[in-house]
Design a protein around this motif. Structure first.
Motif, PDB file in Angstrom:
ATOM      1  N   ASP A 183       0.836  -1.201   0.000  1.00  0.00           N
ATOM      2  CA  ASP A 183       0.000   0.000   0.000  1.00  0.00           C
ATOM      3  C   ASP A 183       0.876   1.258   0.000  1.00  0.00           C
ATOM      4  O   ASP A 183       1.782   1.384   0.831  1.00  0.00           O
ATOM      5  CB  ASP A 183      -0.903   0.016   1.237  1.00  0.00           C
ATOM      6  N   PRO A 184       0.631   2.201  -0.900  1.00  0.00           N
ATOM      7  CA  PRO A 184       1.492   3.398  -0.998  1.00  0.00           C
ATOM      8  C   PRO A 184       1.575   4.202   0.302  1.00  0.00           C
ATOM      9  O   PRO A 184       2.658   4.660   0.681  1.00  0.00           O
ATOM     10  CB  PRO A 184       0.828   4.211  -2.116  1.00  0.00           C
ATOM     11  N   GLY A 185       0.442   4.373   0.978  1.00  0.00           N
ATOM     12  CA  GLY A 185       0.456   5.151   2.217  1.00  0.00           C
ATOM     13  C   GLY A 185       1.264   4.475   3.307  1.00  0.00           C
ATOM     14  O   GLY A 185       1.998   5.139   4.066  1.00  0.00           O
ATOM     15  N   PHE A 186       1.131   3.163   3.412  1.00  0.00           N
ATOM     16  CA  PHE A 186       1.909   2.385   4.383  1.00  0.00           C
ATOM     17  C   PHE A 186       3.398   2.526   4.098  1.00  0.00           C
ATOM     18  O   PHE A 186       4.206   2.801   5.000  1.00  0.00           O
ATOM     19  CB  PHE A 186       1.463   0.922   4.309  1.00  0.00           C
ATOM     20  N   ILE A 187       3.787   2.351   2.839  1.00  0.00           N
ATOM     21  CA  ILE A 187       5.188   2.450   2.435  1.00  0.00           C
ATOM     22  C   ILE A 187       5.724   3.863   2.678  1.00  0.00           C
ATOM     23  O   ILE A 187       6.806   4.056   3.255  1.00  0.00           O
ATOM     24  CB  ILE A 187       5.362   2.066   0.956  1.00  0.00           C
ATOM     25  N   GLN A 188       4.970   4.862   2.267  1.00  0.00           N
ATOM     26  CA  GLN A 188       5.438   6.247   2.386  1.00  0.00           C
ATOM     27  C   GLN A 188       5.642   6.657   3.830  1.00  0.00           C
ATOM     28  O   GLN A 188       6.594   7.377   4.165  1.00  0.00           O
ATOM     29  CB  GLN A 188       4.453   7.179   1.689  1.00  0.00           C
ATOM     30  N   CYS A 248       6.948  -9.865   2.303  1.00  0.00           N
ATOM     31  CA  CYS A 248       8.027  -9.218   3.053  1.00  0.00           C
ATOM     32  C   CYS A 248       9.072  -8.658   2.098  1.00  0.00           C
ATOM     33  O   CYS A 248       9.573  -7.530   2.283  1.00  0.00           O
ATOM     34  CB  CYS A 248       8.667 -10.205   4.021  1.00  0.00           C
ATOM     35  N   PHE A 249       9.408  -9.424   1.072  1.00  0.00           N
ATOM     36  CA  PHE A 249      10.376  -8.945   0.093  1.00  0.00           C
ATOM     37  C   PHE A 249       9.806  -7.762  -0.703  1.00  0.00           C
ATOM     38  O   PHE A 249      10.537  -6.814  -1.018  1.00  0.00           O
ATOM     39  CB  PHE A 249      10.789 -10.077  -0.843  1.00  0.00           C
ATOM     40  N   ALA A 250       8.513  -7.809  -1.023  1.00  0.00           N
ATOM     41  CA  ALA A 250       7.892  -6.714  -1.769  1.00  0.00           C
ATOM     42  C   ALA A 250       7.898  -5.430  -0.945  1.00  0.00           C
ATOM     43  O   ALA A 250       8.244  -4.350  -1.455  1.00  0.00           O
ATOM     44  CB  ALA A 250       6.461  -7.093  -2.152  1.00  0.00           C
ATOM     45  N   THR A 251       7.515  -5.531   0.332  1.00  0.00           N
ATOM     46  CA  THR A 251       7.548  -4.356   1.208  1.00  0.00           C
ATOM     47  C   THR A 251       8.956  -3.781   1.272  1.00  0.00           C
ATOM     48  O   THR A 251       9.149  -2.562   1.187  1.00  0.00           O
ATOM     49  CB  THR A 251       7.074  -4.733   2.626  1.00  0.00           C
ATOM     50  N   SER A 252       9.944  -4.661   1.411  1.00  0.00           N
ATOM     51  CA  SER A 252      11.335  -4.209   1.536  1.00  0.00           C
ATOM     52  C   SER A 252      11.801  -3.510   0.265  1.00  0.00           C
ATOM     53  O   SER A 252      12.471  -2.460   0.335  1.00  0.00           O
ATOM     54  CB  SER A 252      12.245  -5.398   1.843  1.00  0.00           C
ATOM     55  N   ARG A 253      11.476  -4.068  -0.894  1.00  0.00           N
ATOM     56  CA  ARG A 253      11.885  -3.429  -2.155  1.00  0.00           C
ATOM     57  C   ARG A 253      11.282  -2.040  -2.287  1.00  0.00           C
ATOM     58  O   ARG A 253      11.956  -1.087  -2.686  1.00  0.00           O
ATOM     59  CB  ARG A 253      11.463  -4.301  -3.353  1.00  0.00           C
ATOM     60  N   LEU A 254      10.003  -1.926  -1.932  1.00  0.00           N
ATOM     61  CA  LEU A 254       9.326  -0.635  -2.050  1.00  0.00           C
ATOM     62  C   LEU A 254       9.867   0.378  -1.047  1.00  0.00           C
ATOM     63  O   LEU A 254      10.026   1.561  -1.369  1.00  0.00           O
ATOM     64  CB  LEU A 254       7.818  -0.820  -1.866  1.00  0.00           C
ATOM     65  N   LEU A 255      10.149  -0.077   0.169  1.00  0.00           N
ATOM     66  CA  LEU A 255      10.732   0.822   1.165  1.00  0.00           C
ATOM     67  C   LEU A 255      12.127   1.274   0.731  1.00  0.00           C
ATOM     68  O   LEU A 255      12.475   2.457   0.854  1.00  0.00           O
ATOM     69  CB  LEU A 255      10.810   0.119   2.519  1.00  0.00           C
ATOM     70  N   ALA A 256      12.910   0.342   0.224  1.00  0.00           N
ATOM     71  CA  ALA A 256      14.260   0.683  -0.233  1.00  0.00           C
ATOM     72  C   ALA A 256      14.203   1.701  -1.364  1.00  0.00           C
ATOM     73  O   ALA A 256      14.966   2.680  -1.383  1.00  0.00           O
ATOM     74  CB  ALA A 256      14.985  -0.583  -0.682  1.00  0.00           C
ATOM     75  N   GLU A 257      13.278   1.484  -2.295  1.00  0.00           N
ATOM     76  CA  GLU A 257      13.126   2.413  -3.408  1.00  0.00           C
ATOM     77  C   GLU A 257      12.721   3.801  -2.914  1.00  0.00           C
ATOM     78  O   GLU A 257      13.262   4.817  -3.365  1.00  0.00           O
ATOM     79  CB  GLU A 257      12.076   1.875  -4.378  1.00  0.00           C
TER      80      GLU A 257
END
Length: 359
Positions: A183-188, A248-257
């Motif tokens: 989710d974009p808001g969660f990641i941001q 978990c890997f998807a969240t990490s990739r998005l956070l890293a980006e």
């Protein structure tokens, strides 16, 4: 006989509006003891560790083993840890949840009724659902506050809700938000908190530490045998959308980006594994083992995230924030910093509101 010209014309204003109720929202987190005293901790652990979705053993084995042996041995030790966690407001997982409920309610307004419950102990899911039922809500949106779906967390909440509501004579429409790992808001929000910490100190590396689960849990939920616990998790798609590891890997990739990190600058690992005599493998690598090797590789300053949790709790504040910090420093590390969880941050409140309105 009434002629067509004089027949009453149906209206959709006052009549239909009067039948509409508010939309019910149920926010759910894992749970917490009522107090850090051993009897309350024992009750909490008894409920938690006898859930068949958490400990997927036959009931004839699960109950005697955990109620008779594991919980009595573990409760006094866990109570001491909870005493470190408790503050003047009580359990952080509870009061952060209540704060979130209040702020989301204010944002959504009078057309919604937001309730908060815990999967284990109090306030219970049943009491929260009863609050929505008493208010005659038109339908219910259930948001388990676990970003990445796991059968032992989100799945357990969904099963509990269905068990309760299934006993009602009138069952309203219910919509579950099963995962918000991307989710974009969660990641941001998490990225914002991380970047704020990075302004305070220079870090060599970032660790994204997730709550571990047994590998068999992933394999049992694999879609048509898709998951192999390997490179398949490097791509997030319809086949592994509910694979915990892939999320978990998807969240990490998005956070890293979002934070401008390269793949070499971060590590994904798993914590909180439950040791058992069965020695079943849990998702790897294990955070406590990874961090001990870092100082020898020249990684002396680490920024740690717990992106499986949206509120600070024992697993974030104590395990990642204190215990891992001590392990890292004993191994030769200089600085270990936990990024605080989302709690009731305004950006997170907005993200929750957006998810609810989209559903």
């Amino acid at each position: 006989m009434i002629s067509p010209a004089s027949a009453p014309v149906p209206t959709t204003s006052s009549a239909s509006a009067s039948t509409r109720g508010r939309i019910g929202v149920l926010l759910v987190n894992l749970g917490t003891p009522d107090s850090p005293k051993t009897p309350d901790v024992r009750r909490y652990l008894n409920e938690f560790l006898t859930d068949a979705r958490v400990i997927d053993m036959p009931a004839a084995v699960r109950y005697p083993l955990f109620q008779g042996l594991v919980v009595p041995l573990r409760a006094p030790k866990s109570a001491k840890i909870y005493q470190q966690l408790w503050d003047e407001r009580g359990s952080p997982l509870l009061y952060h949840g209540l704060d979130l409920q209040k702020l989301v309610q204010e944002k959504l307004g009078k057309d919604y009724l937001v309730a908060f419950g815990m999967r284990y102990q109090n306030p219970s899911i049943e009491s929260a659902l009863q609050e929505l039922r008493d208010a005659a809500v038109e339908r219910i949106i259930v948001l388990p506050l676990f970003p990445q779906y796991a059968a032992a967390s989100t799945g357990s909440v969904q099963e509990k809700v269905m068990d309760i509501v299934g006993k009602w004579w009138v069952v309203p429409s219910i919509n579950f938000i099963g995962t918000f790992a991307d989710d974009p808001g969660f990641i941001q929000t998490f990225a914002h908190l991380g970047l704020e910490e990075m302004k305070k100190h220079d870090y060599d590396h970032v660790v994204f530490s997730y709550h571990g689960i047994p590998e068999r849990h992933v394999l049992k939920g694999s879609h048509k045998g898709h998951c192999k616990l390997g490179n398949c998790c490097n791509h997030y798609n319809k086949n592994n959308r509910y694979c915990y590891r892939a999320q978990c890997f998807a969240t990490s990739r998005l956070l890293a980006e979002a934070m401008g990190l390269t793949p070499e600058q971060y590590t994904v690992s798993f914590q909180s594994r439950l040791q058992s005599r069965l020695r079943d493998p849990w998702l790897q690598p294990y955070t406590d083992e990874v961090l001990k090797d870092m100082p020898a590789k020249g990684i002396k300053n680490v920024l740690a995230f717990s992106p499986a949790f949206v509120a600070d709790c024992l697993e974030t504040t104590i395990e990642v924030g204190a215990e891992f910090k001590e392990m890292f420093e004993q191994a030769g590390g200089a600085h270990w910093q936990l990024v605080p969880s989302l709690n009731s941050h305004p950006m997170w409140v907005d993200a929750v509101v957006d998810m609810i309105q989209q559903n």
